[in-house]
Design a protein around this motif. Structure first.
Motif, short mmCIF file in Angstrom:
data_model
loop_
_atom_site.label_atom_id
_atom_site.label_comp_id
_atom_site.label_asym_id
_atom_site.label_seq_id
_atom_site.Cartn_x
_atom_site.Cartn_y
_atom_site.Cartn_z
N ALA A 1 -36.12 48.03 -84.57
CA ALA A 1 -37.53 48.09 -84.99
C ALA A 1 -37.68 47.68 -86.45
N THR A 2 -36.99 48.41 -87.35
CA THR A 2 -37.25 48.20 -88.79
C THR A 2 -36.07 47.57 -89.53
N HIS A 3 -34.90 47.56 -88.93
CA HIS A 3 -33.72 47.16 -89.71
C HIS A 3 -33.69 45.66 -90.01
N GLN A 4 -34.43 44.85 -89.26
CA GLN A 4 -34.42 43.41 -89.59
C GLN A 4 -34.87 43.22 -91.03
N LEU A 5 -35.95 43.92 -91.43
CA LEU A 5 -36.44 43.78 -92.81
C LEU A 5 -35.39 44.29 -93.79
N LEU A 6 -34.69 45.34 -93.39
CA LEU A 6 -33.67 45.90 -94.30
C LEU A 6 -32.51 44.93 -94.46
N HIS A 7 -32.16 44.24 -93.37
CA HIS A 7 -31.02 43.31 -93.44
C HIS A 7 -31.36 42.01 -94.15
N GLN A 8 -32.55 41.46 -93.88
CA GLN A 8 -32.84 40.12 -94.41
C GLN A 8 -34.14 40.03 -95.18
N GLY A 9 -34.73 41.17 -95.47
CA GLY A 9 -35.98 41.15 -96.24
C GLY A 9 -35.71 40.91 -97.71
N THR A 10 -36.78 40.87 -98.49
CA THR A 10 -36.64 40.56 -99.92
C THR A 10 -36.85 41.80 -100.80
N GLN A 11 -37.22 42.94 -100.19
CA GLN A 11 -37.58 44.07 -101.02
C GLN A 11 -36.38 45.01 -101.21
N PRO A 12 -36.05 45.31 -102.46
CA PRO A 12 -34.93 46.20 -102.71
C PRO A 12 -35.21 47.60 -102.17
N PHE A 13 -34.25 48.21 -101.55
CA PHE A 13 -34.42 49.58 -101.02
C PHE A 13 -33.10 50.31 -101.14
N SER A 14 -33.16 51.62 -101.01
CA SER A 14 -31.94 52.42 -100.85
C SER A 14 -32.06 53.17 -99.53
N ALA A 15 -30.98 53.77 -99.10
CA ALA A 15 -31.01 54.44 -97.79
C ALA A 15 -30.11 55.66 -97.79
N THR A 16 -30.41 56.57 -96.88
CA THR A 16 -29.51 57.68 -96.61
C THR A 16 -29.25 57.72 -95.11
N PHE A 17 -27.99 57.77 -94.75
CA PHE A 17 -27.59 57.95 -93.35
C PHE A 17 -27.10 59.38 -93.17
N VAL A 18 -27.42 59.96 -92.03
CA VAL A 18 -26.88 61.28 -91.69
C VAL A 18 -26.15 61.14 -90.36
N LEU A 19 -24.95 61.69 -90.32
CA LEU A 19 -24.12 61.55 -89.12
C LEU A 19 -23.39 62.87 -88.88
N ALA A 20 -23.25 63.24 -87.61
CA ALA A 20 -22.49 64.45 -87.27
C ALA A 20 -21.11 64.04 -86.75
N ARG A 21 -20.12 64.82 -87.10
CA ARG A 21 -18.78 64.54 -86.57
C ARG A 21 -18.79 64.76 -85.06
N ARG A 22 -19.50 65.78 -84.63
CA ARG A 22 -19.49 66.10 -83.19
C ARG A 22 -20.86 65.82 -82.59
N GLY A 23 -20.87 65.21 -81.41
CA GLY A 23 -22.14 64.84 -80.78
C GLY A 23 -22.38 65.60 -79.51
N ALA A 24 -23.17 65.00 -78.64
CA ALA A 24 -23.56 65.68 -77.39
C ALA A 24 -22.33 66.01 -76.55
N GLN A 25 -22.29 67.23 -76.06
CA GLN A 25 -21.16 67.69 -75.24
C GLN A 25 -20.93 66.75 -74.05
N GLY A 26 -19.65 66.35 -73.86
CA GLY A 26 -19.33 65.63 -72.63
C GLY A 26 -19.75 64.18 -72.61
N LEU A 27 -20.32 63.69 -73.73
CA LEU A 27 -20.73 62.27 -73.76
C LEU A 27 -20.09 61.61 -74.96
N ALA A 28 -18.75 61.66 -74.99
CA ALA A 28 -18.00 61.20 -76.16
C ALA A 28 -18.26 59.72 -76.44
#
Ligand code: F6P
Length: 541
Positions: free
Chosen positions: A377-404
Protein backbone atom coordinates in the motif's frame (compact mmCIF):
# COMPACT_ATOMS: atom_id res chain seq x y z
CA UNK A 1 29.56 31.57 23.54
CA UNK A 2 29.28 28.22 21.75
CA UNK A 3 27.06 28.07 18.71
CA UNK A 4 23.55 26.77 19.31
CA UNK A 5 23.65 22.99 19.70
CA UNK A 6 21.57 22.51 16.61
CA UNK A 7 24.16 24.48 14.58
CA UNK A 8 26.91 22.19 15.89
CA UNK A 9 24.79 19.20 14.95
CA UNK A 10 24.09 20.63 11.50
CA UNK A 11 27.83 20.97 10.89
CA UNK A 12 28.26 17.28 11.59
CA UNK A 13 26.13 16.36 8.62
CA UNK A 14 28.64 17.87 6.19
CA UNK A 15 30.86 14.80 6.11
CA UNK A 16 28.27 12.23 7.15
CA UNK A 17 28.64 9.04 5.08
CA UNK A 18 25.65 7.38 3.41
CA UNK A 19 23.87 4.83 5.56
CA UNK A 20 24.90 1.94 3.32
CA UNK A 21 28.54 2.96 3.90
CA UNK A 22 28.06 3.16 7.65
CA UNK A 23 26.47 -0.31 7.56
CA UNK A 24 29.66 -1.77 6.07
CA UNK A 25 31.10 -1.50 9.58
CA UNK A 26 30.54 -4.97 11.06
CA UNK A 27 30.94 -3.64 14.62
CA UNK A 28 28.12 -1.18 14.21
CA UNK A 29 25.26 -3.22 15.69
CA UNK A 30 27.37 -4.00 18.73
CA UNK A 31 27.81 -0.30 19.42
CA UNK A 32 24.36 0.87 18.39
CA UNK A 33 21.92 -1.39 20.16
CA UNK A 34 20.57 -1.41 23.68
CA UNK A 35 18.08 -3.29 25.80
CA UNK A 36 15.72 -2.36 28.55
CA UNK A 37 12.46 -3.54 30.14
CA UNK A 38 12.43 -6.60 27.91
CA UNK A 39 12.83 -4.62 24.69
CA UNK A 40 15.82 -4.85 22.34
CA UNK A 41 16.54 -1.80 20.17
CA UNK A 42 18.67 -2.06 17.03
CA UNK A 43 19.73 1.51 16.17
CA UNK A 44 22.36 0.41 13.62
CA UNK A 45 20.23 1.71 10.73
CA UNK A 46 20.18 5.23 12.17
CA UNK A 47 22.41 7.40 9.98
CA UNK A 48 24.74 8.46 12.79
CA UNK A 49 28.31 7.75 13.81
CA UNK A 50 29.18 7.10 17.43
CA UNK A 51 30.70 10.58 17.64
CA UNK A 52 27.38 12.04 16.44
CA UNK A 53 25.51 10.03 19.05
CA UNK A 54 27.86 11.35 21.71
CA UNK A 55 27.32 14.92 20.49
CA UNK A 56 23.58 14.36 20.72
CA UNK A 57 23.96 13.13 24.29
CA UNK A 58 25.92 16.28 25.15
CA UNK A 59 23.14 18.32 23.55
CA UNK A 60 20.54 16.50 25.69
CA UNK A 61 22.56 17.33 28.78
CA UNK A 62 22.81 20.96 27.73
CA UNK A 63 19.03 21.07 27.27
CA UNK A 64 18.54 19.86 30.85
CA UNK A 65 16.88 16.66 29.71
CA UNK A 66 18.23 14.43 32.47
CA UNK A 67 17.29 16.89 35.22
CA UNK A 68 13.78 17.17 33.80
CA UNK A 69 13.59 13.38 33.60
CA UNK A 70 14.19 13.10 37.31
CA UNK A 71 11.53 15.75 37.97
CA UNK A 72 9.03 13.79 35.85
CA UNK A 73 8.91 11.07 38.49
CA UNK A 74 8.41 13.49 41.35
CA UNK A 75 5.40 15.70 41.92
CA UNK A 76 6.88 18.61 40.03
CA UNK A 77 4.71 20.88 37.91
CA UNK A 78 5.86 20.05 34.41
CA UNK A 79 2.66 21.16 32.69
CA UNK A 80 3.10 24.87 33.30
CA UNK A 81 0.34 26.28 31.11
CA UNK A 82 -2.29 24.20 32.93
CA UNK A 83 -0.47 24.46 36.28
CA UNK A 84 -0.54 20.71 36.73
CA UNK A 85 1.90 18.03 37.75
CA UNK A 86 2.56 15.22 35.28
CA UNK A 87 2.27 11.93 37.13
CA UNK A 88 0.98 9.20 34.80
CA UNK A 89 4.05 7.24 35.91
CA UNK A 90 2.64 7.17 39.46
CA UNK A 91 -0.22 4.99 38.16
CA UNK A 92 2.09 2.06 37.56
CA UNK A 93 4.30 2.21 40.64
CA UNK A 94 4.20 -1.19 42.33
CA UNK A 95 2.45 -1.81 45.63
CA UNK A 96 4.80 -1.05 48.46
CA UNK A 97 6.64 1.70 46.60
CA UNK A 98 7.16 4.77 48.80
CA UNK A 99 3.96 6.87 48.76
CA UNK A 100 3.85 9.87 46.46
CA UNK A 101 2.36 13.10 47.87
CA UNK A 102 0.87 15.90 45.79
CA UNK A 103 -0.45 19.08 47.40
CA UNK A 104 -0.94 17.30 50.71
CA UNK A 105 -2.66 14.22 49.23
CA UNK A 106 -1.18 10.75 49.27
CA UNK A 107 -1.91 9.98 45.63
CA UNK A 108 -0.48 6.49 45.91
CA UNK A 109 -3.33 5.69 48.30
CA UNK A 110 -5.92 7.12 45.89
CA UNK A 111 -4.42 5.08 43.04
CA UNK A 112 -4.49 1.93 45.16
CA UNK A 113 -8.14 2.47 45.99
CA UNK A 114 -8.98 2.97 42.31
CA UNK A 115 -7.17 -0.23 41.35
CA UNK A 116 -9.07 -2.12 44.05
CA UNK A 117 -12.37 -0.81 42.69
CA UNK A 118 -11.38 -1.79 39.15
CA UNK A 119 -10.50 -5.28 40.36
CA UNK A 120 -13.79 -5.62 42.20
CA UNK A 121 -15.81 -4.46 39.21
CA UNK A 122 -13.89 -6.70 36.83
CA UNK A 123 -14.39 -9.70 39.09
CA UNK A 124 -18.11 -8.96 39.51
CA UNK A 125 -18.65 -8.69 35.77
CA UNK A 126 -16.41 -11.57 34.72
CA UNK A 127 -17.79 -13.95 37.37
CA UNK A 128 -21.40 -13.14 36.51
CA UNK A 129 -22.01 -11.83 40.02
CA UNK A 130 -22.98 -8.45 38.50
CA UNK A 131 -26.41 -8.84 36.96
CA UNK A 132 -28.25 -6.52 34.58
CA UNK A 133 -31.75 -5.15 35.21
CA UNK A 134 -33.40 -8.38 34.04
CA UNK A 135 -31.03 -10.64 35.97
CA UNK A 136 -28.90 -11.54 32.96
CA UNK A 137 -25.10 -11.52 33.25
CA UNK A 138 -23.04 -9.06 31.21
CA UNK A 139 -21.68 -10.42 27.93
CA UNK A 140 -20.79 -7.14 26.20
CA UNK A 141 -19.25 -3.83 27.24
CA UNK A 142 -19.82 -0.63 25.29
CA UNK A 143 -17.02 1.84 25.99
CA UNK A 144 -17.78 5.40 24.91
CA UNK A 145 -14.77 7.71 24.76
CA UNK A 146 -12.52 9.49 22.28
CA UNK A 147 -8.82 10.42 21.99
CA UNK A 148 -6.93 9.24 25.04
CA UNK A 149 -10.20 7.95 26.50
CA UNK A 150 -10.47 5.52 23.60
CA UNK A 151 -7.21 4.81 21.76
CA UNK A 152 -5.37 3.15 24.64
CA UNK A 153 -8.11 0.76 25.75
CA UNK A 154 -8.97 -0.09 22.13
CA UNK A 155 -5.34 -0.85 21.31
CA UNK A 156 -4.80 -2.94 24.44
CA UNK A 157 -8.02 -4.94 24.12
CA UNK A 158 -7.10 -5.89 20.56
CA UNK A 159 -3.40 -6.47 21.23
CA UNK A 160 -4.11 -8.94 24.05
CA UNK A 161 -6.10 -11.24 21.80
CA UNK A 162 -9.54 -12.80 22.20
CA UNK A 163 -11.29 -11.73 25.42
CA UNK A 164 -11.60 -14.16 28.32
CA UNK A 165 -14.50 -12.10 29.63
CA UNK A 166 -17.12 -9.85 28.00
CA UNK A 167 -16.48 -8.50 24.53
CA UNK A 168 -15.65 -4.80 24.55
CA UNK A 169 -17.02 -2.56 21.78
CA UNK A 170 -15.84 1.03 21.30
CA UNK A 171 -17.79 4.10 20.26
CA UNK A 172 -15.82 7.29 19.64
CA UNK A 173 -16.95 9.24 16.56
CA UNK A 174 -19.95 11.57 16.75
CA UNK A 175 -21.00 10.38 13.27
CA UNK A 176 -24.30 8.62 13.94
CA UNK A 177 -23.19 5.74 11.72
CA UNK A 178 -20.74 4.72 14.45
CA UNK A 179 -23.47 4.47 17.08
CA UNK A 180 -25.84 2.67 14.71
CA UNK A 181 -23.13 0.19 13.79
CA UNK A 182 -22.09 -0.65 17.32
CA UNK A 183 -25.65 -0.85 18.73
CA UNK A 184 -26.97 -3.04 15.93
CA UNK A 185 -26.00 -6.33 17.52
CA UNK A 186 -26.03 -5.50 21.24
CA UNK A 187 -28.56 -6.80 23.76
CA UNK A 188 -29.22 -3.98 26.27
CA UNK A 189 -30.04 -6.45 29.02
CA UNK A 190 -26.53 -7.91 28.75
CA UNK A 191 -24.55 -4.75 28.01
CA UNK A 192 -22.53 -2.60 30.41
CA UNK A 193 -21.96 0.99 29.30
CA UNK A 194 -18.71 2.74 30.26
CA UNK A 195 -18.68 6.50 29.76
CA UNK A 196 -14.99 7.40 29.73
CA UNK A 197 -14.25 11.10 29.75
CA UNK A 198 -11.76 12.93 31.92
CA UNK A 199 -13.75 16.18 31.54
CA UNK A 200 -17.20 14.64 31.01
CA UNK A 201 -17.71 17.52 28.59
CA UNK A 202 -16.38 16.17 25.28
CA UNK A 203 -19.22 16.58 22.84
CA UNK A 204 -18.69 13.33 20.95
CA UNK A 205 -18.81 11.36 24.16
CA UNK A 206 -21.83 13.20 25.57
CA UNK A 207 -23.83 12.98 22.34
CA UNK A 208 -23.06 9.27 22.03
CA UNK A 209 -23.83 8.67 25.72
CA UNK A 210 -27.26 10.33 25.39
CA UNK A 211 -28.02 8.24 22.30
CA UNK A 212 -27.07 5.02 24.06
CA UNK A 213 -29.11 6.07 27.10
CA UNK A 214 -32.14 6.49 24.83
CA UNK A 215 -31.36 3.12 23.29
CA UNK A 216 -31.50 1.42 26.70
CA UNK A 217 -34.84 3.12 27.51
CA UNK A 218 -36.29 2.40 24.08
CA UNK A 219 -35.42 -1.25 24.52
CA UNK A 220 -37.45 -1.56 27.73
CA UNK A 221 -35.21 -0.53 30.63
CA UNK A 222 -36.56 2.09 33.04
CA UNK A 223 -34.64 5.14 34.26
CA UNK A 224 -34.23 3.38 37.60
CA UNK A 225 -32.78 0.28 35.97
CA UNK A 226 -30.03 2.16 34.10
CA UNK A 227 -27.77 2.04 37.14
CA UNK A 228 -27.34 -1.71 36.53
CA UNK A 229 -25.82 -0.95 33.14
CA UNK A 230 -23.71 2.21 33.50
CA UNK A 231 -20.35 3.15 34.97
CA UNK A 232 -18.28 6.26 34.38
CA UNK A 233 -14.56 7.09 34.45
CA UNK A 234 -14.08 10.81 34.98
CA UNK A 235 -12.76 13.61 37.15
CA UNK A 236 -16.19 15.27 36.86
CA UNK A 237 -18.37 13.17 39.19
CA UNK A 238 -21.08 15.84 39.43
CA UNK A 239 -21.61 15.76 35.66
CA UNK A 240 -21.71 11.98 35.77
CA UNK A 241 -24.29 12.09 38.56
CA UNK A 242 -26.37 14.52 36.50
CA UNK A 243 -26.26 11.95 33.72
CA UNK A 244 -27.63 9.39 36.19
CA UNK A 245 -24.50 7.53 37.23
CA UNK A 246 -24.26 7.23 41.04
CA UNK A 247 -20.92 8.08 42.71
CA UNK A 248 -20.36 4.44 43.65
CA UNK A 249 -20.29 3.63 39.94
CA UNK A 250 -17.89 6.44 39.04
CA UNK A 251 -14.23 5.48 38.88
CA UNK A 252 -11.78 8.34 39.44
CA UNK A 253 -9.43 10.19 37.14
CA UNK A 254 -7.02 12.94 38.11
CA UNK A 255 -5.83 16.22 36.64
CA UNK A 256 -2.22 15.05 36.88
CA UNK A 257 -2.91 12.38 34.25
CA UNK A 258 -3.11 13.70 30.69
CA UNK A 259 -5.73 12.10 28.43
CA UNK A 260 -3.16 10.59 26.07
CA UNK A 261 -1.28 9.21 29.08
CA UNK A 262 -4.32 7.71 30.82
CA UNK A 263 -4.44 4.03 29.77
CA UNK A 264 -2.81 3.18 33.14
CA UNK A 265 -5.72 4.82 35.02
CA UNK A 266 -9.31 3.51 35.28
CA UNK A 267 -9.58 4.53 31.62
CA UNK A 268 -7.98 1.11 31.11
CA UNK A 269 -11.02 -0.60 32.72
CA UNK A 270 -11.99 -2.36 29.44
CA UNK A 271 -8.72 -4.31 29.61
CA UNK A 272 -9.54 -5.58 33.11
CA UNK A 273 -13.07 -6.52 32.00
CA UNK A 274 -12.09 -8.28 28.79
CA UNK A 275 -8.79 -9.89 29.85
CA UNK A 276 -8.81 -9.80 33.66
CA UNK A 277 -7.18 -7.56 36.27
CA UNK A 278 -4.03 -9.69 36.06
CA UNK A 279 -3.60 -8.59 32.45
CA UNK A 280 -4.08 -4.95 33.41
CA UNK A 281 -1.55 -5.33 36.22
CA UNK A 282 0.91 -6.90 33.74
CA UNK A 283 0.42 -3.90 31.47
CA UNK A 284 1.28 -1.64 34.41
CA UNK A 285 4.26 -3.83 35.25
CA UNK A 286 5.71 -3.56 31.78
CA UNK A 287 5.32 0.21 31.82
CA UNK A 288 6.93 0.45 35.26
CA UNK A 289 9.88 -1.62 34.05
CA UNK A 290 10.39 0.95 31.29
CA UNK A 291 10.07 3.76 33.86
CA UNK A 292 12.90 2.17 35.84
CA UNK A 293 15.01 1.77 32.71
CA UNK A 294 14.41 5.39 31.70
CA UNK A 295 15.37 6.64 35.15
CA UNK A 296 18.47 4.53 35.69
CA UNK A 297 20.01 3.37 32.37
CA UNK A 298 23.16 5.16 31.29
CA UNK A 299 22.44 7.82 28.63
CA UNK A 300 24.20 5.90 25.85
CA UNK A 301 22.07 2.84 26.65
CA UNK A 302 18.84 4.65 27.43
CA UNK A 303 16.09 3.63 25.02
CA UNK A 304 13.74 6.65 25.31
CA UNK A 305 16.66 9.09 25.28
CA UNK A 306 18.24 7.56 22.18
CA UNK A 307 14.90 7.23 20.34
CA UNK A 308 14.27 10.93 20.93
CA UNK A 309 17.80 12.04 20.07
CA UNK A 310 17.93 10.08 16.82
CA UNK A 311 14.50 11.42 15.79
CA UNK A 312 15.69 14.94 16.62
CA UNK A 313 18.82 14.35 14.48
CA UNK A 314 16.76 12.93 11.62
CA UNK A 315 14.39 15.92 11.58
CA UNK A 316 16.72 18.80 12.36
CA UNK A 317 19.84 17.57 10.57
CA UNK A 318 18.73 15.06 7.94
CA UNK A 319 15.45 16.83 7.17
CA UNK A 320 13.09 13.90 7.53
CA UNK A 321 9.47 15.01 7.16
CA UNK A 322 7.52 12.13 8.66
CA UNK A 323 7.96 8.97 10.67
CA UNK A 324 6.52 5.66 9.50
CA UNK A 325 5.65 3.42 12.42
CA UNK A 326 5.50 -0.12 11.07
CA UNK A 327 4.56 -2.83 13.57
CA UNK A 328 5.19 -6.26 12.04
CA UNK A 329 2.64 -7.80 14.41
CA UNK A 330 -1.07 -8.05 13.63
CA UNK A 331 -1.84 -7.60 17.34
CA UNK A 332 -0.34 -4.09 17.14
CA UNK A 333 -2.47 -2.92 14.22
CA UNK A 334 -3.88 -0.04 16.27
CA UNK A 335 -0.51 1.05 17.66
CA UNK A 336 0.19 3.69 14.95
CA UNK A 337 -3.16 5.37 15.69
CA UNK A 338 -2.40 5.41 19.42
CA UNK A 339 1.05 6.87 18.84
CA UNK A 340 -0.35 9.53 16.52
CA UNK A 341 -2.18 11.13 19.41
CA UNK A 342 0.71 10.58 21.81
CA UNK A 343 3.24 12.19 19.46
CA UNK A 344 1.22 14.80 17.62
CA UNK A 345 -0.98 16.06 20.44
CA UNK A 346 2.08 16.24 22.73
CA UNK A 347 4.66 17.83 20.46
CA UNK A 348 2.69 19.56 17.71
CA UNK A 349 3.56 22.90 19.29
CA UNK A 350 5.21 26.14 18.10
CA UNK A 351 5.78 27.99 21.38
CA UNK A 352 8.44 27.19 23.95
CA UNK A 353 7.77 26.75 27.67
CA UNK A 354 9.09 30.32 28.04
CA UNK A 355 6.44 31.60 25.57
CA UNK A 356 8.80 32.26 22.63
CA UNK A 357 8.31 30.93 19.09
CA UNK A 358 10.10 27.64 18.49
CA UNK A 359 12.93 27.70 15.93
CA UNK A 360 12.65 24.97 13.32
CA UNK A 361 10.27 22.05 12.85
CA UNK A 362 8.68 20.47 15.91
CA UNK A 363 6.45 17.50 16.35
CA UNK A 364 6.59 14.23 14.46
CA UNK A 365 4.12 13.55 11.67
CA UNK A 366 3.64 9.92 12.56
CA UNK A 367 1.74 7.50 10.41
CA UNK A 368 1.95 3.79 9.81
CA UNK A 369 0.48 0.49 8.79
CA UNK A 370 0.79 -2.99 10.14
CA UNK A 371 3.38 -5.13 8.35
CA UNK A 372 3.31 -6.85 5.94
CA UNK A 373 0.12 -5.06 4.73
CA UNK A 374 1.89 -1.72 4.28
CA UNK A 375 4.25 -3.27 1.73
CA UNK A 376 1.28 -3.50 -0.59
CA UNK A 377 0.00 0.00 0.00
CA UNK A 378 2.43 2.68 1.19
CA UNK A 379 5.93 1.26 0.89
CA UNK A 380 6.34 2.14 -2.80
CA UNK A 381 6.62 5.81 -1.81
CA UNK A 382 9.03 4.88 0.97
CA UNK A 383 11.23 2.90 -1.41
CA UNK A 384 11.28 5.24 -4.41
CA UNK A 385 9.70 8.48 -3.30
CA UNK A 386 11.54 11.77 -2.92
CA UNK A 387 10.53 12.72 0.61
CA UNK A 388 12.97 12.01 3.44
CA UNK A 389 11.44 9.94 6.24
CA UNK A 390 12.46 7.83 9.22
CA UNK A 391 10.81 4.64 10.39
CA UNK A 392 10.37 2.34 13.34
CA UNK A 393 9.83 -1.39 12.92
CA UNK A 394 8.49 -3.57 15.73
CA UNK A 395 8.99 -7.31 15.61
CA UNK A 396 8.36 -10.16 18.06
CA UNK A 397 10.73 -13.06 18.40
CA UNK A 398 7.77 -15.38 18.87
CA UNK A 399 4.67 -15.34 16.67
CA UNK A 400 1.36 -17.12 16.35
CA UNK A 401 1.37 -20.55 17.96
CA UNK A 402 1.77 -23.42 15.50
CA UNK A 403 2.28 -21.20 12.44
CA UNK A 404 6.06 -20.98 12.42
CA UNK A 405 6.33 -20.52 8.66
CA UNK A 406 4.05 -17.48 8.81
CA UNK A 407 6.36 -15.93 11.39
CA UNK A 408 9.46 -16.69 9.34
CA UNK A 409 7.94 -14.78 6.42
CA UNK A 410 6.92 -11.91 8.70
CA UNK A 411 10.39 -11.57 10.20
CA UNK A 412 12.08 -11.90 6.82
CA UNK A 413 10.00 -9.12 5.30
CA UNK A 414 10.41 -6.82 8.29
CA UNK A 415 14.20 -7.02 8.09
CA UNK A 416 14.15 -6.85 4.29
CA UNK A 417 12.19 -3.60 4.38
CA UNK A 418 14.51 -2.04 6.95
CA UNK A 419 17.52 -3.07 4.86
CA UNK A 420 15.99 -1.76 1.63
CA UNK A 421 15.12 1.59 3.25
CA UNK A 422 18.70 1.85 4.52
CA UNK A 423 20.77 0.56 1.62
CA UNK A 424 18.57 1.28 -1.37
CA UNK A 425 19.56 -0.03 -4.81
CA UNK A 426 21.77 1.83 -7.26
CA UNK A 427 20.99 2.00 -10.97
CA UNK A 428 24.16 0.00 -11.65
CA UNK A 429 23.09 -2.71 -9.20
CA UNK A 430 19.65 -2.82 -10.80
CA UNK A 431 21.16 -3.11 -14.28
CA UNK A 432 23.54 -5.89 -13.19
CA UNK A 433 20.61 -7.79 -11.68
CA UNK A 434 18.64 -7.49 -14.92
CA UNK A 435 21.59 -8.66 -17.01
CA UNK A 436 22.18 -11.56 -14.61
CA UNK A 437 18.62 -12.68 -15.35
CA UNK A 438 19.44 -12.60 -19.07
CA UNK A 439 17.81 -9.28 -19.94
CA UNK A 440 18.70 -7.65 -23.25
CA UNK A 441 21.49 -5.10 -22.46
CA UNK A 442 19.63 -2.23 -24.12
CA UNK A 443 16.42 -3.08 -22.31
CA UNK A 444 18.32 -3.46 -19.03
CA UNK A 445 19.94 -0.04 -19.48
CA UNK A 446 16.54 1.49 -20.22
CA UNK A 447 14.73 -0.13 -17.25
CA UNK A 448 17.47 0.12 -14.60
CA UNK A 449 16.90 3.81 -13.67
CA UNK A 450 13.26 2.95 -12.91
CA UNK A 451 14.37 0.24 -10.49
CA UNK A 452 16.66 2.50 -8.49
CA UNK A 453 15.94 2.93 -4.75
CA UNK A 454 17.52 6.03 -3.19
CA UNK A 455 17.79 4.38 0.25
CA UNK A 456 19.57 6.24 3.05
CA UNK A 457 16.39 6.20 5.15
CA UNK A 458 17.06 5.73 8.89
CA UNK A 459 15.06 3.33 11.04
CA UNK A 460 14.81 1.74 14.46
CA UNK A 461 14.13 -1.95 14.92
CA UNK A 462 12.43 -2.72 18.25
CA UNK A 463 12.24 -6.37 19.20
CA UNK A 464 10.00 -7.85 21.90
CA UNK A 465 9.93 -11.48 22.92
CA UNK A 466 6.21 -11.68 22.18
CA UNK A 467 3.29 -9.28 22.09
CA UNK A 468 1.65 -9.53 25.50
CA UNK A 469 0.45 -7.19 28.25
CA UNK A 470 3.92 -6.69 29.71
CA UNK A 471 5.71 -5.96 26.44
CA UNK A 472 2.87 -3.69 25.34
CA UNK A 473 3.15 -1.73 28.58
CA UNK A 474 6.88 -1.34 28.11
CA UNK A 475 6.49 -0.34 24.46
CA UNK A 476 3.90 2.35 25.23
CA UNK A 477 5.85 3.74 28.18
CA UNK A 478 8.94 3.83 25.97
CA UNK A 479 7.14 6.11 23.56
CA UNK A 480 5.65 8.25 26.34
CA UNK A 481 9.18 8.92 27.56
CA UNK A 482 10.50 9.40 24.03
CA UNK A 483 7.84 12.07 23.47
CA UNK A 484 8.80 13.74 26.76
CA UNK A 485 12.50 13.74 25.83
CA UNK A 486 11.74 15.01 22.32
CA UNK A 487 9.69 17.88 23.76
CA UNK A 488 12.50 18.75 26.13
CA UNK A 489 14.94 19.01 23.22
CA UNK A 490 12.71 21.68 21.67
CA UNK A 491 11.96 23.29 25.04
CA UNK A 492 8.19 22.83 24.61
CA UNK A 493 5.43 21.66 26.95
CA UNK A 494 4.41 18.18 25.81
CA UNK A 495 1.49 17.98 28.20
CA UNK A 496 -1.02 20.65 27.16
CA UNK A 497 -3.15 20.81 23.99
CA UNK A 498 -4.48 24.35 23.53
CA UNK A 499 -4.79 23.88 19.79
CA UNK A 500 -7.53 21.28 20.01
CA UNK A 501 -9.34 23.36 22.64
CA UNK A 502 -9.77 26.15 20.08
CA UNK A 503 -11.18 23.76 17.51
CA UNK A 504 -13.76 22.56 20.02
CA UNK A 505 -14.95 26.12 20.69
CA UNK A 506 -15.25 26.87 16.97
CA UNK A 507 -17.15 23.64 16.45
CA UNK A 508 -19.57 24.50 19.24
CA UNK A 509 -20.22 27.90 17.63
CA UNK A 510 -20.90 26.42 14.23
CA UNK A 511 -23.08 23.71 15.73
CA UNK A 512 -25.22 26.42 17.27
CA UNK A 513 -25.45 28.11 13.88
CA UNK A 514 -26.87 25.18 11.92
CA UNK A 515 -29.29 26.04 9.15
CA UNK A 516 -28.42 27.93 6.00
CA UNK A 517 -28.85 31.56 7.05
CA UNK A 518 -27.44 31.23 10.55
CA UNK A 519 -24.49 29.23 9.25
CA UNK A 520 -23.75 31.80 6.56
CA UNK A 521 -23.97 34.66 9.05
CA UNK A 522 -21.69 32.88 11.51
CA UNK A 523 -19.11 31.95 8.92
CA UNK A 524 -19.06 35.50 7.57
CA UNK A 525 -17.28 34.19 4.53
CA UNK A 526 -17.65 35.70 1.04
CA UNK A 527 -18.50 32.19 -0.16
CA UNK A 528 -20.80 31.71 2.80
CA UNK A 529 -24.06 31.52 0.87
CA UNK A 530 -22.73 28.93 -1.55
CA UNK A 531 -21.08 26.95 1.26
CA UNK A 532 -24.24 27.03 3.34
CA UNK A 533 -26.27 26.02 0.29
CA UNK A 534 -23.82 23.24 -0.50
CA UNK A 535 -24.06 21.96 3.06
CA UNK A 536 -27.83 22.04 3.05
CA UNK A 537 -29.82 21.95 6.23
CA UNK A 538 -27.75 19.20 7.81
CA UNK A 539 -30.82 17.04 8.46
CA UNK A 540 -30.43 13.29 8.35
CA UNK A 541 -31.37 11.73 5.02
O1 F6P B 1 -8.17 15.79 21.85
C1 F6P B 1 -8.39 16.61 22.95
C2 F6P B 1 -8.70 15.77 24.17
O2 F6P B 1 -8.85 16.60 25.27
C3 F6P B 1 -7.62 14.72 24.42
O3 F6P B 1 -6.49 15.23 25.04
C4 F6P B 1 -8.41 13.74 25.25
O4 F6P B 1 -7.77 12.48 25.34
C5 F6P B 1 -9.72 13.69 24.48
O5 F6P B 1 -9.89 15.02 23.98
C6 F6P B 1 -10.92 13.23 25.29
O6 F6P B 1 -11.06 14.08 26.41
P1 F6P B 1 -12.01 13.57 27.62
O7 F6P B 1 -11.37 12.34 28.19
O8 F6P B 1 -12.04 14.73 28.58
O9 F6P B 1 -13.36 13.26 27.03
Amino acid sequence: MSQSPSVDLQARAQDLPALRTLLDDATRLGALHCEGAGLYADFSRQRVRLKDRDALLRFAEAQGLFTARDQLFQANQLNGTEERAVLHTALRRPKGAPPLWLEGENISEAIGEALARMAELADAIRSGRWRGATGASITDVLHIGIGGSYLGPALACEALGPPTGPTVHFLANVDGAAAQHVLADLDPTRTLLIIASKSFSTLETLVNAQTVRRWFLARGLSEGQLKHHCVAVTTNHSAAAAFGIPPEQCLPLWDWVGGRFSLWSPIGLPVALSHGMEAFQALLGGAHAMDEHFQHAAPEENLPVLLALFEYWNQQVLGTQSHAFLPYAEALTQLPAYLQQLEMESNGKSTTVAGAPVEGPTGTILWGTVGTNGQHATHQLLHQGTQPFSATFVLARRGAQGLADHHRWLRAHCIAQAEAFARGLTTEEAERALLAKGADPEAAARLAPHKRLPGNHPSNLLIVDQVDAESLGALLALHEHKVFCHGMLWGINSFDQWGVEFGKVLGDTLYAAQGETALAETLGLSARASLAAALGDGEAR
